[in-house]
Design an enzyme around this catalytic site. Structure first.
Site, PDB file in Angstrom:
ATOM      1  N   SER A   1      17.893 -21.835-178.107  1.00 62.57           N
ATOM      2  CA  SER A   1      18.775 -22.908-177.639  1.00 62.57           C
ATOM      3  C   SER A   1      18.606 -23.224-176.158  1.00 62.57           C
ATOM      4  O   SER A   1      19.068 -24.267-175.695  1.00 62.57           O
ATOM      5  CB  SER A   1      20.232 -22.553-177.920  1.00 62.57           C
ATOM      6  OG  SER A   1      20.647 -21.458-177.134  1.00 62.57           O
TER       7      SER A   1
ATOM      8  N   LYS B   1      24.354 -20.902-171.651  1.00 63.30           N
ATOM      9  CA  LYS B   1      24.284 -22.355-171.622  1.00 63.30           C
ATOM     10  C   LYS B   1      24.299 -22.827-170.169  1.00 63.30           C
ATOM     11  O   LYS B   1      24.733 -22.121-169.265  1.00 63.30           O
ATOM     12  CB  LYS B   1      25.475 -22.992-172.366  1.00 63.30           C
ATOM     13  CG  LYS B   1      25.617 -22.564-173.821  1.00 63.30           C
ATOM     14  CD  LYS B   1      24.449 -23.005-174.688  1.00 63.30           C
ATOM     15  CE  LYS B   1      24.589 -22.467-176.112  1.00 63.30           C
ATOM     16  NZ  LYS B   1      23.405 -22.758-176.944  1.00 63.30           N
TER      17      LYS B   1
END
Length: 228
Positions: A100, A143
């Protein structure tokens, strides 16, 4: 307090032995001549210094091989708890299980997460932060911070806009394939808007919503493996 001072001095002088060294035994023998609590404490402190010097003198008489072995054992005993503390509260290595955040970090990369500095400097745009997954408590996620409190974030036509200005995102690989985020959102106080760098596969604020700032546990410091 006198009893505690005497107990500490006895433990330092004799340890598990029936009798300690001459300096320590002399300090212990004259302890009962002290009067008052503070005089007893000062005498015990002086006795501890005498025991320290006595032990150092005895150690210097040991063979060099024995001294080196003892120093190595002591260093190992000190390093183990220090390493545990650093790993738990300062710098934590992490294994990257998903793609990701590609291409910044890839599957099977090893990275180091800094758990201290962001608490001093604050979180900034572009920081890659670690926090617990809202879907799987206890599983850390990495993230990138796109929006801070007060920012208005919008995604359209594969681009991300912050306060109406398109973001320059050189860390993305190829076109920024960012799915539409829906209506523009303003980041509330105490929260963050985060995105993964591999936007097509990442689960982030587009699906999970904002994340609380106080849920951030660390900030990506460096990739340590592979070395290239």
């Amino acid at each position: 307090m006198r009893r505690a001072a005497r107990a500490v001095l006895v433990a330092a002088v004799r340890g598990r032995r029936a009798r300690g060294g001459p300096w320590g035994e002399a300090a212990l023998a004259e302890f009962d001549q002290t009067t008052g609590r503070w005089e007893a404490v000062r005498w015990a402190a002086g006795g501890l210094r005498a025991v320290w010097h006595e032990r150092r003198a005895r150690i210097r008489t040991l063979p060099a091989r024995v001294r080196i072995q003892r120093a190595a054992v002591i260093a190992a005993l000190l390093m183990i708890p220090a390493a545990v503390v650093v790993n738990q509260f300062v710098l934590t290595p992490r294994y990257i299980p998903s793609g990701s955040m590609e291409p910044t970090v890839r599957v099977q990369d090893r990275v180091v997460v800094d758990k201290v500095s962001f608490r001093l400097t604050g979180i900034r745009h572009g920081d890659i932060v670690e926090f617990d997954s809202p879907l799987t408590p206890g599983a850390p996620m990495l993230k990138r911070v796109i929006g801070l409190p007060g920012d208005t974030i919008e995604c359209r036509e594969g681009r991300v806009y912050r306060d109406g200005a398109v973001l320059d995102e050189p860390y993305l690989e190829g076109p920024a394939a960012t799915d539409d985020c829906g209506a523009p959102v303003t980041v509330p106080a105490g929260e963050l808007f985060v995105l993964g760098d591999h936007r097509i596969v990442s689960q982030d604020s587009r699906q999970l919503g904002m994340i609380p700032q106080d849920s951030v546990d660390g900030r990506l410091l460096a990739r340590i493996w592979p070395l290239s």
